[in-house]
Design a protein around this motif. Structure first.
Motif, PDB file in Angstrom:
ATOM      1  N   SER A 181      14.028  -4.170  -6.823  1.00 31.20           N
ATOM      2  CA  SER A 181      13.288  -3.604  -7.953  1.00 31.20           C
ATOM      3  C   SER A 181      14.136  -3.567  -9.220  1.00 31.20           C
ATOM      4  O   SER A 181      13.621  -3.742 -10.334  1.00 31.20           O
ATOM      5  N   MET A 182      15.431  -3.345  -9.072  1.00 31.36           N
ATOM      6  CA  MET A 182      16.320  -3.287 -10.241  1.00 31.36           C
ATOM      7  C   MET A 182      16.364  -4.621 -10.993  1.00 31.36           C
ATOM      8  O   MET A 182      16.702  -4.661 -12.176  1.00 31.36           O
ATOM      9  N   ARG A 183      16.007  -5.695 -10.313  1.00 29.28           N
ATOM     10  CA  ARG A 183      16.029  -7.022 -10.950  1.00 29.28           C
ATOM     11  C   ARG A 183      14.936  -7.156 -12.014  1.00 29.28           C
ATOM     12  O   ARG A 183      14.941  -8.109 -12.798  1.00 29.28           O
ATOM     13  N   LEU A 184      13.996  -6.211 -12.042  1.00 28.97           N
ATOM     14  CA  LEU A 184      12.920  -6.254 -13.035  1.00 28.97           C
ATOM     15  C   LEU A 184      13.287  -5.552 -14.337  1.00 28.97           C
ATOM     16  O   LEU A 184      12.517  -5.560 -15.291  1.00 28.97           O
ATOM     17  N   VAL A 185      14.466  -4.934 -14.394  1.00 29.49           N
ATOM     18  CA  VAL A 185      14.880  -4.203 -15.595  1.00 29.49           C
ATOM     19  C   VAL A 185      15.432  -5.179 -16.626  1.00 29.49           C
ATOM     20  O   VAL A 185      16.279  -6.022 -16.329  1.00 29.49           O
ATOM     21  N   ASN A 186      14.945  -5.057 -17.848  1.00 30.98           N
ATOM     22  CA  ASN A 186      15.337  -5.935 -18.944  1.00 30.98           C
ATOM     23  C   ASN A 186      16.628  -5.424 -19.583  1.00 30.98           C
ATOM     24  O   ASN A 186      16.634  -4.381 -20.238  1.00 30.98           O
ATOM     25  N   SER A 187      17.713  -6.163 -19.412  1.00 31.98           N
ATOM     26  CA  SER A 187      19.013  -5.723 -19.931  1.00 31.98           C
ATOM     27  C   SER A 187      19.066  -5.749 -21.455  1.00 31.98           C
ATOM     28  O   SER A 187      19.928  -5.101 -22.056  1.00 31.98           O
ATOM     29  N   ASN A 188      18.160  -6.480 -22.084  1.00 29.42           N
ATOM     30  CA  ASN A 188      18.156  -6.589 -23.553  1.00 29.42           C
ATOM     31  C   ASN A 188      17.095  -5.710 -24.209  1.00 29.42           C
ATOM     32  O   ASN A 188      16.673  -5.965 -25.334  1.00 29.42           O
ATOM     33  N   THR A 189      16.678  -4.677 -23.518  1.00 30.77           N
ATOM     34  CA  THR A 189      15.632  -3.807 -24.049  1.00 30.77           C
ATOM     35  C   THR A 189      16.086  -3.105 -25.325  1.00 30.77           C
ATOM     36  O   THR A 189      17.280  -2.850 -25.519  1.00 30.77           O
ATOM     37  N   LYS A 190      15.131  -2.777 -26.180  1.00 27.26           N
ATOM     38  CA  LYS A 190      15.458  -2.030 -27.386  1.00 27.26           C
ATOM     39  C   LYS A 190      15.761  -0.590 -27.018  1.00 27.26           C
ATOM     40  O   LYS A 190      15.243  -0.036 -26.042  1.00 27.26           O
ATOM     41  N   ARG A 191      16.629   0.026 -27.803  1.00 24.09           N
ATOM     42  CA  ARG A 191      16.992   1.420 -27.560  1.00 24.09           C
ATOM     43  C   ARG A 191      17.390   2.074 -28.860  1.00 24.09           C
ATOM     44  O   ARG A 191      17.612   1.423 -29.869  1.00 24.09           O
TER      45      ARG A 191
END
Length: 414
Positions: A96-106
């Motif tokens: 499931s962690m593979r679905l997290v976008n590392s380049n997400t806005k923050r």
């Protein structure tokens, strides 16, 4: 985004202790991908789930769940079942962690925008960015698995003191583990040096193995107001938003992932409730669990464990349900009408805001399919504490006190 070494190590150890599940995984893996690609060791199997491509996550999740069906639970001890549950949780969450976008806005370094979702997804996101073991509570009393490291918060306070209030809200939430933390922050007092040191040390303790996050639920607070706290204490803070790219939605939307986790949760709950007792077990009961992962095993487990004291279709069950329904309606009326009216009539706007935030927790819990009375009790205790401390709060205290016998007569989940 870092490699989650702690969770990977936990998953490998869990899979080594659940050889029956590992064998079932290998069998299903071979049928799906061919015998030449079957991982030969537990380390290789965990590596597949930890490093699968995002577009393969859905298949990986189904593989993890499907292997559970091929196990003969009649032959397992209670320890064996525990090991199977721990192992499947380990690999399922790694995928499931593979679905997290590392380049997400923050906002800043540690303030994230997340969908309105379950605590498990918030924990998955946190572990993807910060590492640590994702621990879940698989309880016979709970329908869905819950993370142990997500602190949901309804902040209080307004205007120029909002960031100051938020800092104290986070402190109170982490130490008291209550969503009522916003109430304790209404005085807008900043943390003392000693309190700040305590929060630093607690953060370090929580980050040793698992990390944690604070989720800001529906509020008018601006994410920018949380940045000073997030930066000072290096705590991941998440704001619910409809506009977020933190998950790879083109592969699996937040709603779809939430639904998948809910189904996975129910499957684990059924397996957990299938544990043989030390006094023997019912073969029919375990066969029902093995062959029907979509049944309501909670009622079956209760009936078997209690010697069928409330068999389906009996007058006793009907009487219990009827009494619970009457008490629930009375409690709902007290909270949603009487208590809300009394809060809205209070002359202090600041008190009204904080009290309504707390009341919303109880109201939202009552709307769930299976409300947890402990959540409602905590909410009412916080409201009562504020009522005791403010002028004109006598009626609020009286109504909260009136709720105690109604809550006491209801089951933990009703």
């Amino acid at each position: 985004m870092q490699t989650n070494a702690d969770h990977i190590a936990m998953a490998i150890e869990a899979l080594q202790n659940a050889f029956v599940y590992f064998e079932s995984l290998q069998k299903d893996f071979g049928q799906k991908f061919g015998k030449t690609s079957i991982p030969s060791t537990q380390e290789d199997m965990v590596s597949y789930f930890a490093n699968c491509q995002p577009e393969d996550v859905r298949n990986a999740l189904m593989l993890a769940r499907g292997a559970l069906v091929g196990i003969d639970y009649l032959k397992l001890t209670e320890l064996d079942v525990n090991n199977v549950v721990k192992a499947v949780i380990g690999i399922y969450l790694l995928a499931s962690m593979r679905l997290v976008n590392s380049n997400t806005k923050r906002e800043g370094k540690h303030v994230y925008f997340v969908p309105k979702s379950s605590g498990v997804i918030y924990s998955i996101i946190t572990k993807a960015f910060y590492g640590g073991i994702l621990e879940l509570d698989v309880s016979q009393q709970a329908e869905l698995i819950q993370p142990k490291d997500v602190y949901e918060l309804l902040p209080a306070g307004n205007g120029e003191y909002k960031s100051q209030c938020f800092e104290r809200s986070v402190y109170t939430r982490v130490f008291e583990n209550k969503q009522s933390a916003g109430i304790s922050a209404l005085d807008s007092e900043p943390l003392s040096d000693a309190e700040a040191d305590q929060l630093f040390e607690r953060r370090d303790s929580l980050f040793l193995k698992k990390s944690f996050c604070v989720v800001v639920k529906d509020s008018g607070m601006r994410p920018a107001d949380a940045v000073p706290v997030a930066e000072r204490f290096e705590i991941p803070i998440m704001f619910q938003s409809d506009q977020t790219d933190i998950l790879l939605s083109q592969i699996m939307t937040p709603s779809r992932l939430d639904s998948a986790i809910n189904e996975f949760s129910r499957q684990l709950n059924e397996i957990s409730n299938s544990r043989p007792s030390t006094e023997g077990h019912s073969g029919e009961r375990l066969m029902a669990i093995t062959n029907n992962f979509n049944g309501n095993i909670g009622n079956l487990a209760q009936n078997q464990a209690t010697g069928s004291i409330a068999q389906a279709g009996t007058g006793q069950t009907a009487n219990i349900d009827q009494r619970t329904g009457l008490e629930l309606r009375e409690l709902t009326d007290l909270i949603k009408i009487q208590l809300l009216t009394e809060i809205n009539n209070h002359p202090s706007e600041e008190s009204r805001v904080g009290l309504r935030n707390q009341l919303e927790l109880a109201e939202s819990e009552l709307e769930k399919a299976k409300p947890d009375k402990n959540v409602i009790r905590n909410s009412l205790e916080s409201i009562k504490a504020v009522g005791d401390s403010i002028e004109g709060g006598e009626k609020i205290v009286e109504l909260c006190t009136k709720a105690w016998p109604l809550l006491a007569s209801l089951p933990a989940l009703f």
